[in-house]
Enzyme design. Structure first.
Site, PDB file in Angstrom:
ATOM      1  N   ASP A  86       2.062  -7.847   0.371  1.00 34.11           N
ATOM      2  CA  ASP A  86       2.264  -8.481   1.969  1.00 34.11           C
ATOM      3  C   ASP A  86       1.086  -8.715   2.913  1.00 34.11           C
ATOM      4  O   ASP A  86       1.259  -8.650   3.947  1.00 34.11           O
ATOM      5  CB  ASP A  86       4.055  -8.714   2.379  1.00 34.11           C
ATOM      6  N   GLU A 134       5.853  -8.293  -6.405  1.00 36.21           N
ATOM      7  CA  GLU A 134       6.539  -7.061  -5.019  1.00 36.21           C
ATOM      8  C   GLU A 134       6.730  -8.354  -3.932  1.00 36.21           C
ATOM      9  O   GLU A 134       6.708  -8.191  -3.194  1.00 36.21           O
ATOM     10  CB  GLU A 134       5.610  -7.105  -3.730  1.00 36.21           C
ATOM     11  N   GLU A 138       2.834  -8.292   7.899  1.00 29.62           N
ATOM     12  CA  GLU A 138       3.113  -8.650   6.940  1.00 29.62           C
ATOM     13  C   GLU A 138       4.533  -9.307   6.206  1.00 29.62           C
ATOM     14  O   GLU A 138       4.681  -9.602   5.695  1.00 29.62           O
ATOM     15  CB  GLU A 138       3.792  -6.730   6.525  1.00 29.62           C
ATOM     16  N   HIS A 170      -0.375   4.438   9.611  1.00 33.34           N
ATOM     17  CA  HIS A 170      -1.129   3.245   9.409  1.00 33.34           C
ATOM     18  C   HIS A 170      -0.581   1.931  10.262  1.00 33.34           C
ATOM     19  O   HIS A 170      -1.474   1.488  10.372  1.00 33.34           O
ATOM     20  CB  HIS A 170      -1.910   2.687   8.192  1.00 33.34           C
ATOM     21  N   ARG A 212       0.180  -1.200  11.489  1.00 34.85           N
ATOM     22  CA  ARG A 212      -0.403  -1.516  12.845  1.00 34.85           C
ATOM     23  C   ARG A 212       1.369  -1.692  14.316  1.00 34.85           C
ATOM     24  O   ARG A 212       0.619  -1.856  15.421  1.00 34.85           O
ATOM     25  CB  ARG A 212      -0.604  -3.062  13.317  1.00 34.85           C
ATOM     26  N   HIS A 232      -6.146   7.235   7.902  1.00 36.72           N
ATOM     27  CA  HIS A 232      -6.603   5.887   7.147  1.00 36.72           C
ATOM     28  C   HIS A 232      -7.541   5.540   8.421  1.00 36.72           C
ATOM     29  O   HIS A 232      -7.936   6.451   9.717  1.00 36.72           O
ATOM     30  CB  HIS A 232      -5.575   4.887   7.399  1.00 36.72           C
TER      31      HIS A 232
HETATM   32  C1  UD1 Z   1      -4.205  -3.408   5.263  1.00 33.56           C
HETATM   33  C2  UD1 Z   1      -3.002  -4.581   5.735  1.00 33.56           C
HETATM   34  C3  UD1 Z   1      -1.126  -3.444   5.388  1.00 33.56           C
HETATM   35  C4  UD1 Z   1      -1.410  -2.158   3.952  1.00 33.56           C
HETATM   36  C5  UD1 Z   1      -2.755  -1.103   4.617  1.00 33.56           C
HETATM   37  C6  UD1 Z   1      -2.964  -0.794   3.470  1.00 33.56           C
HETATM   38  C7  UD1 Z   1      -2.859  -6.618   6.590  1.00 33.56           C
HETATM   39  C8  UD1 Z   1      -3.096  -7.064   7.690  1.00 33.56           C
HETATM   40  N1  UD1 Z   1      -2.821  -5.294   6.102  1.00 33.56           N
HETATM   41  O1  UD1 Z   1      -3.623  -2.758   6.533  1.00 33.56           O
HETATM   42  O2  UD1 Z   1      -0.518  -4.105   5.587  1.00 33.56           O
HETATM   43  O3  UD1 Z   1      -0.752  -1.482   3.947  1.00 33.56           O
HETATM   44  O4  UD1 Z   1      -4.003  -2.809   4.842  1.00 33.56           O
HETATM   45  O5  UD1 Z   1      -3.593   0.322   3.671  1.00 33.56           O
HETATM   46  O6  UD1 Z   1      -3.450  -6.823   5.135  1.00 33.56           O
HETATM   47  N2  UD1 Z   1     -11.351  -0.064   6.725  1.00 33.56           N
HETATM   48  C9  UD1 Z   1     -12.429   1.090   6.212  1.00 33.56           C
HETATM   49  N3  UD1 Z   1     -12.223   1.333   4.992  1.00 33.56           N
HETATM   50  C10 UD1 Z   1     -12.171   1.255   4.122  1.00 33.56           C
HETATM   51  C11 UD1 Z   1     -10.360   0.169   5.019  1.00 33.56           C
HETATM   52  C12 UD1 Z   1     -10.123   0.119   6.113  1.00 33.56           C
HETATM   53  O7  UD1 Z   1     -13.261   1.514   6.891  1.00 33.56           O
HETATM   54  O8  UD1 Z   1     -11.954   1.191   3.146  1.00 33.56           O
HETATM   55  C13 UD1 Z   1     -11.177   0.014   8.816  1.00 33.56           C
HETATM   56  C14 UD1 Z   1     -12.044  -1.330   8.491  1.00 33.56           C
HETATM   57  O9  UD1 Z   1     -12.648  -0.852   9.698  1.00 33.56           O
HETATM   58  C15 UD1 Z   1     -11.558  -2.016   9.185  1.00 33.56           C
HETATM   59  C16 UD1 Z   1      -9.387  -1.702   9.474  1.00 33.56           C
HETATM   60  O10 UD1 Z   1      -9.574   0.233   8.946  1.00 33.56           O
HETATM   61  O11 UD1 Z   1     -11.512  -3.063   9.262  1.00 33.56           O
HETATM   62  C17 UD1 Z   1      -8.555  -2.374   8.842  1.00 33.56           C
HETATM   63  O12 UD1 Z   1      -8.523  -2.940   7.911  1.00 33.56           O
HETATM   64  P1  UD1 Z   1      -7.532  -4.294   7.547  1.00 33.56           P
HETATM   65  O13 UD1 Z   1      -7.253  -3.835   5.947  1.00 33.56           O
HETATM   66  O14 UD1 Z   1      -7.369  -5.147   8.434  1.00 33.56           O
HETATM   67  O15 UD1 Z   1      -6.010  -3.787   7.724  1.00 33.56           O
HETATM   68  P2  UD1 Z   1      -5.161  -1.923   7.521  1.00 33.56           P
HETATM   69  O16 UD1 Z   1      -4.529  -1.320   9.006  1.00 33.56           O
HETATM   70  O17 UD1 Z   1      -5.839  -1.247   6.169  1.00 33.56           O
HETATM   71  N1  UDP Z   2      -2.799   6.575  -1.206  1.00 31.85           N
HETATM   72  C1  UDP Z   2      -3.821   7.158  -1.745  1.00 31.85           C
HETATM   73  N2  UDP Z   2      -4.451   8.686  -0.508  1.00 31.85           N
HETATM   74  C2  UDP Z   2      -4.371   8.489   0.474  1.00 31.85           C
HETATM   75  C3  UDP Z   2      -2.272   7.820   0.764  1.00 31.85           C
HETATM   76  C4  UDP Z   2      -1.893   6.806   0.035  1.00 31.85           C
HETATM   77  O1  UDP Z   2      -4.387   7.328  -2.710  1.00 31.85           O
HETATM   78  O2  UDP Z   2      -5.104   9.317   1.134  1.00 31.85           O
HETATM   79  C5  UDP Z   2      -1.951   6.112  -1.720  1.00 31.85           C
HETATM   80  C6  UDP Z   2      -0.217   5.841  -2.282  1.00 31.85           C
HETATM   81  O3  UDP Z   2      -0.051   6.993  -2.817  1.00 31.85           O
HETATM   82  C7  UDP Z   2       0.781   4.698  -2.412  1.00 31.85           C
HETATM   83  C8  UDP Z   2      -0.936   4.149  -1.824  1.00 31.85           C
HETATM   84  O4  UDP Z   2      -1.985   4.190  -1.393  1.00 31.85           O
HETATM   85  O5  UDP Z   2      -0.239   4.387  -4.001  1.00 31.85           O
HETATM   86  C9  UDP Z   2       0.082   3.256  -0.742  1.00 31.85           C
HETATM   87  O6  UDP Z   2      -1.150   2.362   0.328  1.00 31.85           O
HETATM   88  P1  UDP Z   2      -0.946   2.417   2.062  1.00 31.85           P
HETATM   89  O7  UDP Z   2       0.004   3.853   2.327  1.00 31.85           O
HETATM   90  O8  UDP Z   2      -2.665   2.825   2.411  1.00 31.85           O
HETATM   91  O9  UDP Z   2      -0.444   1.014   1.858  1.00 31.85           O
HETATM   92  P2  UDP Z   2       0.720   0.889   1.736  1.00 31.85           P
HETATM   93  O10 UDP Z   2       1.679   0.586   0.657  1.00 31.85           O
HETATM   94  O11 UDP Z   2       1.423   0.700   3.383  1.00 31.85           O
HETATM   95  O12 UDP Z   2       0.875  -1.002   1.826  1.00 31.85           O
END
Ligand code: UD1
Ligand code: UDP
Length: 367
Positions: A98, A120, A134, A205, A207, A238
């Protein structure tokens, strides 16, 4: 035999975890030409999962920007995904979950008339703002998809209630359990924690929790660590700056709290196995921890994953300071309550979801 081109999209860490077993399975199928498309909505966290599962992206959009906004991410992805679909002309696109990657991949495929398989499918809270964005992403993905791979019967019922054709819905289990069982077997020795204390593993993490709710969570973690000498909190933070800055500002340098970079999936699974209990707002962790027999307190008011809550191995505690502290303390102090929640059940899958999904596609193409 004419091979069918299947694009598998991955954008964020959880998509990579949950798509990895499916990619592996498709790569073994003679009829399938599996192409991995990384949008790299996440950069570092995506790459570490792909590395662990030895998956190389065939196409990498490298889209992530620091602190990206949803409209900017969405619009940049739409343009780039359309270019890929025009060039690749796949027979199927598979998207998982999502995220913004899923929303845009489904919509771009719709415009190019590429059939979409949604992995999923059917998770719902019924509230478009929770989780944000999401719930909207998955509702739209369901409207656009040709195949709906629902992890559970509940998810299937959600789809049917929205008028989705039952013939396009398949209950497969969640591929996260395929990935988890694979990694749980080979992660011993990777625990990123040495002491004897009871370990509380934390991730957060979402939003919709940014701001006051997140401040409450951080204050509660500090109180739990202050009040329990035999407890250690391990919190891989995160990298979203909205999370990172607040977490380090409130919790850095506490003797019983360790903040660290996001853990690679292998040591994270090891940490879940080592944990006494888990506090999280993650979707994936809610699915994995019950299968490892670990009680989970969910830092949200609603969940789209009601199955483990119904079995009383996961509990929704919300984001109020006092509720988080009291529910955690109860699990620390009450062995009977702890045992009830540490039973080890796996309502989300049996480790064979990827095979079922591939089977549906194989039947469709009659190969
Ligand atoms: C995203 C997804 C959320 C999911 C989460 C898993 C959307 C809107 N949100 O949220 O559904 O649960 O991923 O973790 O799609 N960043 C880094 N390095 C990384 C990843 C992220 O620096 O490897 C930082 C960057 O500044 C980036 C910010 O995190 O701009 C947000 O990343 P984004 O994918 O937009 O949203 P998440 O909060 O990670
Ligand atoms: N996870 C990971 N390292 C971490 C935290 C989570 O590998 O430090 C894994 C976790 O086991 C799961 C996935 O990341 O498989 C979940 O990702 P996240 O919580 O970022 O996203 P969500 O599931 O909420 O979309």
């Amino acid at each position: 035999m004419k091979k069918r081109k299947i694009i598998v999209t991955v954008g964020t860490r959880p998509e990579a975890v949950k798509m990895a077993p499916l990619v592996k399975q498709l790569q073994r199928e003679e009829w399938a030409d599996c192409r991995v498309l990384a949008t790299a909505q996440h950069r570092g966290m995506l790459d570490q999962v792909l590395r662990l599962f030895e998956i190389k992206a065939d196409i990498d959009l490298d889209i992530m920007q620091p602190n990206q906004s949803l409209p900017m991410l969405t619009s940049r992805l739409m343009v780039r995904l359309d270019e890929v679909l025009a060039a690749e002309q796949p027979d199927v696109l598979l998207a998982q979950g999502d995220t913004t990657t899923v929303l845009t991949a489904a919509l771009a495929s719709f415009y190019r008339r590429v059939p979409v398989g949604h992995v999923e499918a059917g998770l719902r809270t019924g509230d478009l703002s929770n989780p944000f964005p999401e719930e909207m992403n998955r509702v739209v993905a369901s409207r656009l998809a040709r195949w709906h791979f629902a992890p559970t019967e509940t998810a299937k019922r959600n789809l049917l209630a929205e008028g989705i054709d039952a013939a396009s819905v398949f209950v497969t289990g969640n591929t996260v359990i395929d990935a988890l069982l694979d990694v749980a077997e080979r992660c011993d020795g990777a625990v990123p924690f040495n002491g004897d204390s009871r370990l509380i593993l934390v991730t957060s993490h979402r939003r919709e929790n940014f701001g006051e709710a997140f401040q409450n969570i951080l204050r509660a973690l500090k109180t739990i660590a202050d009040n329990n000498q035999d407890v250690h909190v391990l919190y891989p933070v995160h990298p979203n700056p909205n999370v990172r800055e607040a977490a380090y500002a409130h919790l850095d340098k506490h003797p019983r709290i360790t903040l660290c970079e996001p853990l690679d999936y292998l040591p994270f699974v090891a940490a879940m196995k080592r944990a006494y209990l888990i506090l999280t707002d993650s979707g994936g962790v809610q699915e994995e921890a019950p299968a490892l027999g670990k009680p989970v307190l969910v830092l949200r008011h609603e969940t789209e994953r009601p199955e483990a809550v119904a079995q009383e191995v996961v509990k929704l505690v919300g984001t109020d300071y006092a509720d988080i502290v009291s529910n955690t303390q109860r699990l620390l102090d009450d062995p009977a309550e702890y045992r009830r929640m540490a039973r080890g059940v796996s309502p989300y899958g049996d480790g064979h979801a990827s095979g079922r999904i591939v089977g549906v596609l194989r039947d469709h193409f009659q190969v």
